[in-house]
Scaffold this motif. Structure first.
Motif, mmCIF file in Angstrom:
data_model
loop_
_atom_site.group_PDB
_atom_site.id
_atom_site.type_symbol
_atom_site.label_atom_id
_atom_site.label_comp_id
_atom_site.label_asym_id
_atom_site.label_seq_id
_atom_site.Cartn_x
_atom_site.Cartn_y
_atom_site.Cartn_z
ATOM 1 N N PHE A 1 -13.262 27.807 -20.527
ATOM 2 C CA PHE A 1 -12.212 27.257 -19.673
ATOM 3 C C PHE A 1 -12.405 25.767 -19.460
ATOM 4 C CE2 PHE A 1 -12.219 31.747 -17.920
ATOM 5 C CZ PHE A 1 -11.155 32.142 -18.706
ATOM 6 N N THR A 2 -11.285 25.038 -19.473
ATOM 7 C CA THR A 2 -11.315 23.584 -19.297
ATOM 8 C C THR A 2 -10.524 23.124 -18.072
ATOM 9 O OG1 THR A 2 -9.377 23.355 -20.733
ATOM 10 C CG2 THR A 2 -11.560 23.177 -21.781
ATOM 11 N N SER A 3 -9.681 24.008 -17.533
ATOM 12 C CA SER A 3 -8.847 23.598 -16.398
ATOM 13 C C SER A 3 -8.510 24.800 -15.535
ATOM 14 C CB SER A 3 -7.580 22.909 -16.905
ATOM 15 O OG SER A 3 -6.913 23.708 -17.842
ATOM 16 N N ARG B 1 -20.626 24.336 -12.029
ATOM 17 C CA ARG B 1 -20.575 24.130 -13.474
ATOM 18 C C ARG B 1 -21.547 23.012 -13.892
ATOM 19 N NH1 ARG B 1 -16.383 26.335 -16.435
ATOM 20 N NH2 ARG B 1 -16.268 24.518 -17.820
ATOM 21 N N PHE C 1 -7.533 30.180 -14.680
ATOM 22 C CA PHE C 1 -8.334 29.313 -15.532
ATOM 23 C C PHE C 1 -7.711 29.289 -16.924
ATOM 24 C CE2 PHE C 1 -11.104 31.249 -12.398
ATOM 25 C CZ PHE C 1 -11.895 30.203 -11.951
ATOM 26 N N LEU D 1 -14.041 21.287 -14.653
ATOM 27 C CA LEU D 1 -12.686 21.801 -14.854
ATOM 28 C C LEU D 1 -11.704 20.764 -14.342
ATOM 29 C CD1 LEU D 1 -13.246 25.413 -13.480
ATOM 30 C CD2 LEU D 1 -12.889 24.789 -15.880
ATOM 31 N N ASN E 1 -16.781 22.944 -9.773
ATOM 32 C CA ASN E 1 -17.321 21.906 -10.655
ATOM 33 C C ASN E 1 -18.773 21.588 -10.331
ATOM 34 O OD1 ASN E 1 -15.194 21.656 -12.425
ATOM 35 N ND2 ASN E 1 -14.131 20.156 -11.150
#
Length: 174
Positions: free
Chosen positions: A151-153, A68, A172, A76, A65
């Protein structure tokens, strides 16, 4: 002699015992009302932990993170179902001392995600979260998963194999 007769549009009509129709309607009404007011079946609990289960997974998520955020991407979120997929992948690799990716096509159908990705790692048992993240960020394809806007998580799981090596999988989802 039958109690009902067919009508042209497929409906039925009671000809000899109109009270039977009222009884059927009353029973069906009570059955529907009882089903609506009856006890609810609890939804299945999520497969995995609601947050990273250990300091290493928490650190890897934090480092991902941070990278990111530096790239202008949203963080995420941890996801227990993805942890389950990652745990399955890590266990499979560890039990056979093999180093291969999970079948994400099969997992995609049951996961509820539109897209999945995986980073895997095999290394010495004392490999740290910092070392894992550095190794992935040094690889263009693994870095692409970490920095993907699709991707979100994620979910991450690790285990030790029959060969004494550490096997790690990060799944992911987006």
């Amino acid at each position: 002699m039958a109690d009902v007769q067919g009508m042209a549009d497929g409906r039925t009509s009671t000809t000899r015992h109109p009270n039977r129709l009222l009884l059927v309607v009353a029973v069906l009404t009570l059955a529907v009302a009882g089903a609506a007011c009856g006890p609810r079946v609890a939804a299945a609990p999520p497969c995995g932990p609601a947050s990273p289960p250990d300091a290493t997974a928490d650190l890897v998520l934090t480092l991902a993170n941070n990278d990111r955020a530096a790239s202008g991407l949203p963080a995420l979120a941890w996801h227990g179902q993805l942890w389950c997929l990652a745990a399955s992948s890590s266990q499979r690799m560890a039990s056979s001392a093999s180093f291969t990716h999970h079948d994400l096509a099969g997992a995609l159908r049951s996961s509820g995600y539109r897209t999945l990705g995986e980073n895997i790692l095999r290394g010495p048992s004392e490999y740290s979260g910092d070392q894992m993240h550095s190794a992935w960020m040094s690889s263009p394809t693994h870095q692409a998963n970490i920095l993907s806007g699709s991707f979100t998580s994620l979910g991450m799981a690790m285990t030790w194999g029959v060969d004494g090596q550490l096997y790690v999988s990060v799944i992911f989802g987006g």
